[in-house]
Motif scaffolding. Structure first.
Motif, PDB file in Angstrom:
ATOM      1  N   PRO A 155     -20.664  53.753  36.007  1.00  0.00           N
ATOM      2  CA  PRO A 155     -21.737  54.617  36.506  1.00  0.00           C
ATOM      3  C   PRO A 155     -21.404  56.096  36.632  1.00  0.00           C
ATOM      4  O   PRO A 155     -22.204  56.940  36.220  1.00  0.00           O
ATOM      5  N   ALA A 156     -20.266  56.459  37.195  1.00  0.00           N
ATOM      6  CA  ALA A 156     -20.007  57.883  37.414  1.00  0.00           C
ATOM      7  C   ALA A 156     -18.518  58.153  37.644  1.00  0.00           C
ATOM      8  O   ALA A 156     -17.879  57.467  38.437  1.00  0.00           O
ATOM      9  N   VAL A 178     -17.388  54.596  28.763  1.00  0.00           N
ATOM     10  CA  VAL A 178     -18.603  55.380  28.515  1.00  0.00           C
ATOM     11  C   VAL A 178     -19.338  55.573  29.830  1.00  0.00           C
ATOM     12  O   VAL A 178     -19.517  54.621  30.596  1.00  0.00           O
ATOM     13  N   SER A 179     -19.765  56.815  30.077  1.00  0.00           N
ATOM     14  CA  SER A 179     -20.612  57.099  31.236  1.00  0.00           C
ATOM     15  C   SER A 179     -21.645  58.151  30.847  1.00  0.00           C
ATOM     16  O   SER A 179     -21.586  58.725  29.761  1.00  0.00           O
ATOM     17  N   LYS A 180     -22.556  58.424  31.767  1.00  0.00           N
ATOM     18  CA  LYS A 180     -23.556  59.460  31.530  1.00  0.00           C
ATOM     19  C   LYS A 180     -23.025  60.844  31.894  1.00  0.00           C
ATOM     20  O   LYS A 180     -23.696  61.848  31.700  1.00  0.00           O
ATOM     21  N   ASP A 181     -21.787  60.906  32.383  1.00  0.00           N
ATOM     22  CA  ASP A 181     -21.168  62.178  32.754  1.00  0.00           C
ATOM     23  C   ASP A 181     -20.971  63.072  31.526  1.00  0.00           C
ATOM     24  O   ASP A 181     -20.752  62.591  30.418  1.00  0.00           O
ATOM     25  N   VAL A 228     -32.428  49.698  42.287  1.00  0.00           N
ATOM     26  CA  VAL A 228     -32.357  51.055  41.752  1.00  0.00           C
ATOM     27  C   VAL A 228     -32.224  50.987  40.232  1.00  0.00           C
ATOM     28  O   VAL A 228     -31.919  49.925  39.677  1.00  0.00           O
ATOM     29  N   THR A 229     -32.466  52.104  39.575  1.00  0.00           N
ATOM     30  CA  THR A 229     -32.269  52.194  38.136  1.00  0.00           C
ATOM     31  C   THR A 229     -31.009  52.993  37.886  1.00  0.00           C
ATOM     32  O   THR A 229     -30.828  54.066  38.471  1.00  0.00           O
ATOM     33  N   GLY A 230     -30.140  52.467  37.039  1.00  0.00           N
ATOM     34  CA  GLY A 230     -28.900  53.180  36.759  1.00  0.00           C
ATOM     35  C   GLY A 230     -28.042  52.425  35.768  1.00  0.00           C
ATOM     36  O   GLY A 230     -28.486  51.478  35.122  1.00  0.00           O
ATOM     37  N   THR A 231     -26.788  52.850  35.691  1.00  0.00           N
ATOM     38  CA  THR A 231     -25.828  52.199  34.799  1.00  0.00           C
ATOM     39  C   THR A 231     -25.472  50.834  35.351  1.00  0.00           C
ATOM     40  O   THR A 231     -25.129  50.697  36.520  1.00  0.00           O
ATOM     41  N   ILE A 232     -25.573  49.828  34.510  1.00  0.00           N
ATOM     42  CA  ILE A 232     -25.160  48.470  34.856  1.00  0.00           C
ATOM     43  C   ILE A 232     -23.705  48.352  34.401  1.00  0.00           C
ATOM     44  O   ILE A 232     -23.416  48.460  33.209  1.00  0.00           O
TER      45      ILE A 232
END
Length: 160
Positions: free
Chosen positions: A44-45, A75-78, A121-125
């Protein structure tokens, strides 16, 4: 709230191809990794407690995974700069890729609704995929725990 949960993948599926920047900004493509077994994990982060625990666990087990023929990629959204800081701070010795538009997260089913502290919540699983040298998934693991996941993965892969 209109939430789209991406489709989940399964063992035997073709791994979706991607090209993403690593923490130095250099593009890394799944096609570049063909011929190698890859452990691709989504977190996630950067620099959060659970993600740090998980990343350090991969770091501490990297030699045994590499000796068994596996290359680890996170892999992350960072953004790349955040991943670079995370890698430096924790002495991470494997690539961390940046997917801020979430295209690769969604292609792997690693983005969507999840339960966090009793709320949806919506986010990285938090997910891990093992990809063989021909680009096929041998394992697709969703909602993995940050603590103990690498030990569990090693058992699945017959490394222990």
């Amino acid at each position: 709230m209109d939430v789209v949960t991406s489709t989940r993948l399964a063992a035997g599926d073709a791994a979706p191809d991607f090209t993403l920047p690593d923490s130095s900004g250099k593009d890394v493509s799944l096609a570049d990794l063909r011929g190698q077994d890859v452990v691709l994990y989504f977190y996630p982060a950067a620099m959060t407690p659970g993600c740090t625990t998980q990343a350090c666990d991969f770091r501490d087990n990297l030699n045994s995974l590499a000796q068994a023929g596996y290359r680890v990629v996170g892999v992350s959204k960072d953004e790349p700069a955040a991943n670079a800081e995370f890698a430096e701070q924790e002495s991470l010795n494997f690539p961390l890729l940046s997917d801020p538009d979430l295209a690769v997260h969604k292609a792997y089913g690693a983005w969507g609704e999840k339960s966090m502290y009793g709320r949806t919540v919506t986010g990285t699983i938090r997910s891990t995929f093992v990809i063989d040298g021909e680009g096929r998934l041998t394992h697709a693991l969703y909602n993995v725990k940050a603590t103990g996941h690498v030990a569990s993965l090693r058992k699945r892969l017959g490394i222990d």
